[in-house]
Design a protein around this motif. Sequence first.
Motif, short mmCIF file in Angstrom:
data_model
loop_
_atom_site.label_atom_id
_atom_site.label_comp_id
_atom_site.label_asym_id
_atom_site.label_seq_id
_atom_site.Cartn_x
_atom_site.Cartn_y
_atom_site.Cartn_z
N VAL A 1 0.79 -1.24 0.00
CA VAL A 1 0.00 0.00 0.00
C VAL A 1 0.82 1.29 0.00
O VAL A 1 0.32 2.34 -0.35
CB VAL A 1 -1.00 0.03 1.19
N ALA A 2 2.08 1.22 0.42
CA ALA A 2 2.90 2.44 0.50
C ALA A 2 4.34 2.05 0.81
O ALA A 2 4.66 0.87 0.90
CB ALA A 2 2.36 3.36 1.61
N GLN A 3 5.18 3.08 0.97
CA GLN A 3 6.52 2.84 1.50
C GLN A 3 6.81 3.93 2.52
O GLN A 3 6.20 5.00 2.50
CB GLN A 3 7.57 2.81 0.40
N VAL A 4 7.73 3.64 3.44
CA VAL A 4 8.07 4.59 4.50
C VAL A 4 8.83 5.77 3.89
O VAL A 4 9.79 5.58 3.16
CB VAL A 4 8.93 3.92 5.59
N LYS A 5 8.37 6.98 4.21
CA LYS A 5 9.07 8.20 3.77
C LYS A 5 9.99 8.69 4.88
O LYS A 5 11.13 9.03 4.65
CB LYS A 5 8.05 9.27 3.39
N ASP A 6 9.46 8.75 6.11
CA ASP A 6 10.27 9.24 7.23
C ASP A 6 9.81 8.58 8.52
O ASP A 6 8.66 8.17 8.65
CB ASP A 6 10.15 10.76 7.35
N VAL A 7 10.72 8.52 9.48
CA VAL A 7 10.41 8.01 10.81
C VAL A 7 10.08 9.22 11.67
O VAL A 7 10.81 10.21 11.66
CB VAL A 7 11.63 7.25 11.40
N VAL A 8 8.98 9.16 12.40
CA VAL A 8 8.54 10.27 13.25
C VAL A 8 8.65 9.83 14.71
O VAL A 8 8.18 8.75 15.08
CB VAL A 8 7.09 10.67 12.92
N TYR A 9 9.29 10.69 15.51
CA TYR A 9 9.52 10.37 16.92
C TYR A 9 8.48 11.02 17.80
O TYR A 9 7.91 12.04 17.44
CB TYR A 9 10.93 10.82 17.33
N GLY A 10 8.25 10.43 18.96
CA GLY A 10 7.31 10.98 19.93
C GLY A 10 7.82 12.29 20.49
O GLY A 10 8.97 12.69 20.26
N ALA A 11 6.97 12.97 21.26
CA ALA A 11 7.28 14.31 21.75
C ALA A 11 8.57 14.35 22.55
O ALA A 11 9.31 15.33 22.49
CB ALA A 11 6.11 14.82 22.59
N ASP A 12 8.89 13.29 23.31
CA ASP A 12 10.13 13.34 24.09
C ASP A 12 11.30 12.74 23.33
O ASP A 12 12.42 12.69 23.83
CB ASP A 12 9.94 12.64 25.44
N GLY A 13 11.06 12.28 22.11
CA GLY A 13 12.14 11.76 21.29
C GLY A 13 12.60 10.36 21.66
O GLY A 13 13.49 9.81 21.05
N GLY A 14 11.96 9.77 22.68
CA GLY A 14 12.42 8.47 23.16
C GLY A 14 11.83 7.28 22.46
O GLY A 14 12.31 6.16 22.61
N GLU A 15 10.76 7.50 21.70
CA GLU A 15 10.16 6.36 20.99
C GLU A 15 9.71 6.78 19.60
O GLU A 15 9.60 7.96 19.29
CB GLU A 15 8.98 5.78 21.77
N VAL A 16 9.48 5.77 18.77
CA VAL A 16 8.98 6.03 17.42
C VAL A 16 7.47 6.17 17.50
O VAL A 16 6.78 5.29 18.04
CB VAL A 16 9.39 4.89 16.46
N ALA B 1 -2.45 -4.37 9.53
CA ALA B 1 -3.60 -5.27 9.38
C ALA B 1 -4.27 -5.07 8.03
O ALA B 1 -4.47 -6.03 7.28
CB ALA B 1 -4.60 -5.05 10.51
N ASP B 2 -4.61 -3.83 7.72
CA ASP B 2 -5.27 -3.53 6.44
C ASP B 2 -5.16 -2.02 6.20
O ASP B 2 -4.57 -1.30 7.00
CB ASP B 2 -6.73 -3.97 6.46
N GLU B 3 -5.75 -1.56 5.12
CA GLU B 3 -5.61 -0.13 4.78
C GLU B 3 -6.27 0.78 5.80
O GLU B 3 -5.95 1.96 5.86
CB GLU B 3 -6.17 0.13 3.37
N ASP B 4 -7.16 0.25 6.64
CA ASP B 4 -7.77 1.06 7.69
C ASP B 4 -6.73 1.53 8.71
O ASP B 4 -6.97 2.45 9.48
CB ASP B 4 -8.87 0.27 8.43
N ALA B 5 -5.57 0.88 8.73
CA ALA B 5 -4.49 1.27 9.66
C ALA B 5 -3.83 2.58 9.23
O ALA B 5 -3.15 3.22 10.03
CB ALA B 5 -3.45 0.17 9.74
N LEU B 6 -4.05 3.00 7.98
CA LEU B 6 -3.49 4.26 7.51
C LEU B 6 -4.34 5.41 8.03
O LEU B 6 -5.57 5.37 7.93
CB LEU B 6 -3.43 4.29 5.98
#
Length: 195
Positions: A23-38, A73-78
């Motif tokens: 359905v797609a490919q990853v463009k960028d990884v986005v980190y959480g507000a504190d930068g500690g997790e994806v 799971a499916d496109e609904d995850a987007l």
Amino acid sequence: MSVLMRCSEIIKRPVITMDGEDVAQVKDVVYGADGGEVAGFTLAGRGILAGPLDRSVVWNSVAALGSDAIMIADEDALTPIEDLLGTTSSRRGSGSDVLGAEVLTDTGTALGEVVDVIVEVDTENRCCDVVGYEIVSSEALGHKGTKVLIPLPDTLSASGDHLLVPADATAFVRDDLAGFGAAVDAFRQQLKGHH
């Protein structure tokens, strides 16, 4: 079980549904507000001429992150990209914000410049945490210009173009991913002992 990965290796990885639909490919990884997790991933269409999509995948919707693909799971995850970006801070909003930043110890020693982010993908607990940076090292680490991995504490201080790590982190620098997970664990255990 957990696996260490460079974020640069996750970018361009295909996003595939459990039915096998690409359905797609990853463009960028986005980190959480504190930068500690994806927090999730921004997406691009598949194919050479495909551009960015206005959809994203939040980490909670990822069924698996493997060495060849991200499974959903499916496109609904987007979800709309705003849903993902709204959960993050602008400073740590995407991988490109961290790249090129200088890593300093809390004693003021410049260790080098960030060229990649190392994440630990924990399949059992379904989490993806930032555990270290790959940096081009300064003279302070002995091998100026070589790429090394430096572990990060659970929480990270970032201001402007500088990322601060405890000076103790330098004792846990490694030059490949093979022993880096153990170095991160040992470093974090040592920090807990200081508190």
